[in-house]
Design an enzyme around this catalytic site. Structure first.
Site, PDB file in Angstrom:
ATOM      1  CG  LEU A  77     -18.388  -0.760   4.522  1.00 45.60           C
ATOM      2  CD1 LEU A  77     -18.118   0.521   4.819  1.00 45.60           C
ATOM      3  CD2 LEU A  77     -19.928  -1.066   4.882  1.00 45.60           C
ATOM      4  CB  ALA A  78     -19.249  -3.843  -1.539  1.00 42.74           C
ATOM      5  N   GLY A 106     -17.313   0.484  -0.821  1.00 41.59           N
ATOM      6  CA  GLY A 106     -18.195   1.676  -0.413  1.00 41.59           C
ATOM      7  C   GLY A 106     -19.508   1.501  -0.848  1.00 41.59           C
ATOM      8  CG  LEU A 110     -22.408  -3.258   0.862  1.00 43.67           C
ATOM      9  CD1 LEU A 110     -21.920  -4.220   1.715  1.00 43.67           C
ATOM     10  CD2 LEU A 110     -23.777  -3.551   0.429  1.00 43.67           C
ATOM     11  N   GLY A 115     -24.442   3.072   0.697  1.00 42.54           N
ATOM     12  CA  GLY A 115     -25.730   3.746  -0.100  1.00 42.54           C
ATOM     13  C   GLY A 115     -25.283   4.882  -0.587  1.00 42.54           C
ATOM     14  CE  LYS A 116     -18.907   8.111  -1.404  1.00 40.66           C
ATOM     15  NZ  LYS A 116     -17.816   8.499  -1.008  1.00 40.66           N
ATOM     16  CE1 TYR A 155      -3.296  -2.938   0.544  1.00 44.54           C
ATOM     17  CE2 TYR A 155      -3.383  -2.486   2.924  1.00 44.54           C
ATOM     18  CZ  TYR A 155      -3.793  -2.960   1.823  1.00 44.54           C
ATOM     19  OH  TYR A 155      -4.466  -4.176   1.923  1.00 44.54           O
TER      20      TYR A 155
END
Length: 316
Positions: free
Chosen positions: A214-215, A217, A219, A221-222, A53
């Site tokens: 959160l997949a 992002g 999940l 909902g954004k 990273y």
């Protein structure tokens, strides 16, 4: 919330790991320090990173995330307050890759130097290097633990079969064993983990530290349409979730979030935490507000009815 042990390692953490992939990528050192300070102030203790990273950002060469964490640890003097997990094996340029004795021996020294610490709590094989015998890799880790440079080891991106094989090699040769697995797992991406990996982990008391919890992002909902994909650097990776099943999952998250008066991201992480065998989901944040929303999940106990609603929406 009680701490959970990483396999049989003796290392216990709260069931939430901060994903250090954002350090040196989507947030700079100063912002990273602020988020890490807030993370510890919230009583949390588990940080996951990797040597690679964030090589993908133009101008980076890898090690940026570890270096930021190391600088923060040095300046705050709080090494004893956090559990640091990092990884080895993914390509770092030139011939720097794999899980051979020669490479791991060099790579661990580089990680220790960047992290400015004498010992890595959890050192993980970032992927399965099938060109190196498992015995060689596990003997190397055994020596690192004897030297006090590493406390426990884990595997990431291993198949169920290879994980079983590695555990058997450890047993047959009296070598240290993997204590955890780091697979992709979330309310959308379920099938591979639940069918192939979860049975092996439960049977062998292997801790599970899920990534993409959160997949990417989705999940949160954004992202609810293709117009939303430009909202972040990770947006294009979310297009694959914009389908009938994805929308059904978002609707269920909205429903349960409304019931608990919280955000979809909090519910999505609480769902992972409630799964048997999970030690901690990994999630990152680029602001303190985002961090507080996601980490609320550790104090949220979903009812069996709420879990059933989410399971049904995410069925495969």
């Amino acid at each position: 919330m009680e701490k959970r042990e990483i396999g049989k390692s003796g290392i216990k953490v709260l069931p939430f790991a901060f994903g250090g992939n954002v350090f040196g990528w989507t947030i700079d050192e100063q912002t990273s320090f602020g988020i890490l300070d807030a993370f510890v102030d919230l009583g949390l203790d588990f940080i996951d990173t990797a040597d690679v990273y964030s090589t993908w950002k133009p101008g980076n060469k890898g090690g940026e995330s570890e270096a930021i964490i190391g600088s923060w640890l040095k300046k705050r003097g709080n090494r004893d307050k956090v559990i640091i997990a990092t990884k080895v094996g993914k390509p770092m340029g030139d011939d720097k890759k794999g899980l051979s004795k020669a490479y791991i021996t060099k790579a661990v020294e580089a990680s220790l130097k960047r992290l400015q610490t004498d010992s890595i709590d959890l050192y993980q094989s970032h992927y399965d290097d099938q060109d190196t015998p498992l015995t060689e890799t596990l003997e190397t880790y055994t020596n690192l633990i004897k030297q006090g440079k590493v406390r426990a080891i884990g595997a990431s991106n291993y198949s169920g079969e290879r994980l079983k094989e590695a555990l058997q090699v450890s047993k047959d040769n009296n070598l240290v064993a993997y204590q955890c697995l780091q697979p992709e797992y979330n309310l959308y991406d379920r099938e591979h983990y639940e069918k192939e990996l979860e049975p092996v982990c439960l049977e062998n008391n292997i801790g599970v530290i899920s990534y993409y919890s959160l997949a990417s992002g989705f999940l949160t909902g954004k992202y609810r349409s293709e117009n939303d994909l430009s909202k972040s650097a990770r947006g294009q990776g979310i297009k694959k979730y914009l389908n009938a099943r994805g929308y059904k999952i978002l609707a269920a998250l909205d429903e349960v979030a409304g019931e608990y008066n919280t955000k979809p991201a909090t519910i999505a992480l609480a769902w992972v935490i409630a799964r048997p065998g999970i030690t901690a989901p990994i999630a990152s944040a680029t602001s303190i507000k985002q961090l507080k929303e996601t980490t609320e999940a550790i104090n949220l106990k979903l009812s069996s009815d709420a879990i059933a609603v989410l399971n049904k929406a995410g069925s495969y």
